[in-house]
Design an enzyme around this catalytic site. Structure first.
Site, PDB file in Angstrom:
ATOM      1  N   ASP A 109       0.874  -1.175   0.000  1.00 42.88           N
ATOM      2  CA  ASP A 109       0.000   0.000   0.000  1.00 42.88           C
ATOM      3  C   ASP A 109       0.913   1.227   0.000  1.00 42.88           C
ATOM      4  OD1 ASP A 109      -2.218   1.584  -0.013  1.00 42.88           O
ATOM      5  OD2 ASP A 109      -3.143   0.722   1.782  1.00 42.88           O
ATOM      6  N   ASP A 144      -3.728   7.290  -3.512  1.00 44.65           N
ATOM      7  CA  ASP A 144      -5.083   7.795  -3.753  1.00 44.65           C
ATOM      8  C   ASP A 144      -5.488   8.729  -2.611  1.00 44.65           C
ATOM      9  OD1 ASP A 144      -4.778   5.317  -2.376  1.00 44.65           O
ATOM     10  OD2 ASP A 144      -6.952   5.085  -2.273  1.00 44.65           O
TER      11      ASP A 144
HETATM   12  N1  GUN Z   1      -6.348   0.915   3.095  1.00 41.42           N
HETATM   13  C1  GUN Z   1      -7.631   0.938   3.558  1.00 41.42           C
HETATM   14  N2  GUN Z   1      -8.377   1.793   2.819  1.00 41.42           N
HETATM   15  C2  GUN Z   1      -7.576   2.301   1.883  1.00 41.42           C
HETATM   16  C3  GUN Z   1      -7.787   3.233   0.807  1.00 41.42           C
HETATM   17  O1  GUN Z   1      -8.873   3.762   0.591  1.00 41.42           O
HETATM   18  N3  GUN Z   1      -6.693   3.507   0.032  1.00 41.42           N
HETATM   19  C4  GUN Z   1      -5.483   2.917   0.235  1.00 41.42           C
HETATM   20  N4  GUN Z   1      -4.483   3.196  -0.584  1.00 41.42           N
HETATM   21  N5  GUN Z   1      -5.272   2.063   1.241  1.00 41.42           N
HETATM   22  C5  GUN Z   1      -6.307   1.757   2.037  1.00 41.42           C
END
Ligand code: GUN
Length: 731
Positions: A109, A144
């Protein structure tokens, strides 16, 4: 403590380079799919959960996740790695797989979630993607903008626009690394759709549904269902859909039924930290337990009491394992349900686990379905729900088309019995799909003539009353006999069609009094609205006498005598009528075309009196009934005869046109693979018979479609049509 030995499971082989990033559907049940995502670190079977690994704080070692639990993919946070010099240097030098000591696929992420929790992050949009690429992740995530449910509409709109604007630069920075394109939009269905459309236009590999963590934390599951139904239909079918931060097993069946492929969550560890256990039906506290809610391998030799007495760290590991094992077990059960065609049933059962989940499920199966022709029990559901929700909502039309997206992907007729489970049974998408198909495709043979409705008892109806029906037709050739099943009225020709003929439930389902107003509406749906009808109760002491009484009541002739000459001819006429009716349904033929196709067919019967082969007037074997579900299979000759009729696309069997390079393979009987399809007719959907054409329109094969027409054009890997006969064998 560890009951596994390192290295007990071989490291994965990389998927073929050309396949990396591709997603293949191996099995499906409506919108639910069992898939295979190819990565440079193995092929990942979906639906699956990516456990969250905090690189600073590992509760269960990633190596153990691979070796012992068979976990094929996990997720970690690139922002945390980037921020900590020691982790960053290690990852840049040796790669993220080395840093975590994990041989499978790794998703990272981007720091968006940290921005949501802490307000901001210091990393740049391109910088964080470049970093993920440089440390060798399998699937990276762009930065995002998180949309919270409490943001104003303008703020959400701005976040959606900003996220979409970042797509191009992020993709450029990712290079050949697969990239997540998250969908935002808060609780606004139109903004979710806008986000999904905007992100779908860019070449992302996976689409996570973002901004749902607070929605789930607040247990707003109906909102979660709406978020999913607004987003998923807009996404390209060849990209997996990921539920960001969703890891409660209770939610899996419903979300999988709506098209979710990947889940990720730290819940297994976070919940363990404060003594909470995940179960497929909710969360429980260790403090309250005398027994385990489900007996998982890691606690088989322990009692809750012994775990309570453990040191904090040891207890947390046991509970984390428990949570992980429960999660993996539920996912395996969901995949099995997809293989069995029962995922909706599982979601239905699961919906009773929590009032908010029940609310979500009822909203799903009733509100968007308002346009669906209802059955009495379903009608009741629709009415009560209609009172609760606003009918004037501007989104109503969208929900209906999202529901069509679910219904249109159902495989009908399915296999096996429709297992009754209360009123929910009547709004299952597969039931709705079967009814829609019948109402759309079938037309009666004659303009007028009375209708006899058989009711009161389950099938097999041919065995129960077949001879009465033949004798009644012998006396009244314009008669229309229908059967009243708990899920609707069906013409006699479909007396063996799944699911109508295969409802497994209590006898009283059939014994309910005939609701005349509903029967009238059902008749209208079958284009018999103006016809007079009489009913015959199949539980009558003498069904024959009841039949005659009904016929007389309708001003018709009673059944002919059982030994009357010519009855065999009437049986033949009825078999031909059945072949015509089923061709309308299965092959999308108009009645006149179906009649021409079947002609004065003859039938080869099995020893049990069922049709085995259908031969047309010229003796060509054109059709074979499908065993078990009342469907029809086209034969090679049947396909050739139909194709020679030169029908218009919208009144012809579904077609798929393949590219020149596929012709030698498909013509020789190999399956049609995705990536070789030039055109697919709009009526294509899983389970339907289809003709396969070469680029110049010549018929090269026929088979059973595995996908919808959008999927036929979008997917790049996997089987699109299971070919039953190749018509151009190589010489
Ligand atoms: N982890 C939990 N929700 C989100 C999200 O909306 N975007 C991102 N990049 N990671 C997340």
């Amino acid at each position: 403590m560890a009951a596994w030995r390192e290295g007990t499971r071989e490291d994965p082989g990389a998927a073929r380079e050309a396949h990396v990033g591709r997603f293949e559907v191996k099995a499906r049940d409506g919108r639910a799919r069992v898939g295979a995502l190819s990565t440079a670190h193995g092929v990942v079977t979906t639906p699956t959960l990516l456990p969250v690994i905090n690189p600073n704080l590992r509760t269960i070692e990633p190596r153990e996740m691979w070796d012992k639990y068979g976990i094929e993919m996990l997720i970690t946070n690139s922002y945390i790695i980037w921020k900590h010099e020691r982790l960053r240097e290690h990852a840049l030098e040796h790669g993220v797989h080395h840093l975590l000591d994990y041989p499978g696929a790794i998703m990272t992420d981007s720091g968006t979630f940290q921005a949501y929790v802490y307000g901001d992050v210091e990393v740049g949009v391109e910088e964080i993607v470049t970093f993920q690429r440089d440390i060798g992740v399998d699937v990276a995530t762009m930065l995002d903008v998180f949309t919270r449910p409490d943001m104003t509409r303008d703020e959400v709109h701005e976040a959606v626009v900003e996220t979409t604007q970042r797509a191009e630069a992020s993709l450029a920075a990712a290079g050949s690394t697969m990239l997540n394109g998250p969908i935002q939009g808060g609780l606004h269905p139109d903004l979710r759709r806008m986000s999904a459309r905007g992100m779908a236009a860019h070449p992302f590999s996976v689409h996570p549904i973002g901004g749902i963590v607070p929605v789930m934390e607040q247990q707003r599951y109906a909102d979660l269902a709406r978020v999913m139904l607004a987003s998923a239909p807009e996404l390209p079918p060849d990209r997996p859909v990921h539920m960001f931060g969703c890891g409660h097993p209770m939610l899996f069946p419903m979300l999988i039924a709506l098209g979710a492929d990947l889940f990720d969550s730290a819940a297994y560890a976070l919940f363990a930290r404060d003594g909470r256990l995940l179960t497929p039906t909710g969360t429980v506290h260790l403090a309250d337990l005398r027994e385990w809610p489900v007996l998982m391998p890691c606690v088989a030799a322990l009692t809750p009491e012994t775990v309570r007495k453990m040191e904090d760290d040891e207890r947390m590991v046991v509970l984390s394992r428990f949570n992980l094992e429960v999660t993996l077990a539920e996912l395996a059960a969901c995949r099995q349900a997809v293989h069995e065609g029962r995922i909706w049933e599982r979601a239905e059962r699961r919906s009773h686990a929590h009032p908010a989940l029940r609310e979500a499920f009822l909203w799903l199966s009733t509100s968007p379905a308002r346009g669906t022709a209802p059955i009495p029990a379903a009608e009741h559901l629709l009415m009560s729900d209609r009172a609760a929700a606003s009918d004037t909502s501007p989104d109503r039309g969208h929900w209906e088309s999202a529901w069509d997206w679910v219904v249109g992907a159902q495989n009908t007729p399915g296999q096996g019995a429709l297992r009754w489970a209360g009123e929910d049974t009547f709004v299952r998408p597969a039931v709705v799909a079967s009814r829609r198909r019948l109402h759309r495709a079938w037309r009666p043979a004659s303009e007028d003539g009375a209708v006899v409705i058989l009711h009161g008892a389950p099938g097999p109806w041919r065995d129960r009353v077949g001879t009465h029906v033949t004798r009644a037709y012998a006396a009244n050739p314009d008669l229309e006999v229908l059967v009243l099943s708990p899920i609707g009225l069906v013409p006699w020709s479909f007396e063996d069609l799944q699911p109508f003929a295969h409802v497994e439930g209590p006898e009283w389902l059939w014994r309910r009094p005939v609701d005349h107003a509903w029967v009238r509406r059902e008749m209208a749906r079958l284009h018999l609205g103006h016809r007079h009808f009489v009913t015959v109760n199949l539980r009558a002491e003498s069904v024959g006498e009841a039949f005659d009484a009904a016929l007389l009541d309708a001003g018709l002739q009673p059944r002919v005598a059982p030994n009357q000459e010519g009855l065999a001819d009437v049986e033949l006429v009825l078999l031909r009528a059945q072949a015509v009716d089923k061709s309308m349904l299965e092959l999308n033929l108009e009645r006149s075309v179906a009649t021409e196709f079947v002609g004065s067919a003859t039938f080869v019967m099995s020893s049990t009196g069922r049709v085995r082969n259908v031969r047309d007037s010229r003796g060509r074997h054109i059709l074979s009934p499908r065993l078990g579900n009342g469907g029809l299979s086209l034969t090679d000759e049947g396909a050739l005869v139909l194709h020679a009729l030169g029908l218009e696309e919208d009144a012809a069997p579904a077609t798929v046109t393949v590219s020149e390079d596929a012709v030698p393979f498909v013509g020789a009987g190999r399956n049609v693979m995705h990536g070789f399809i030039l055109h697919a007719s709009t009526q294509l959907r899983p389970g339907i018979t289809c003709l396969v054409l070469g680029p110049t329109g010549d018929l090269i094969a026929h088979g059973v479609a595995q996908c919808t027409s959008e999927e036929a054009l979008a997917m790049r890997k996997g089987i699109a049509v299971r070919v039953r006969g190749g018509l151009q064998p190589s010489s």
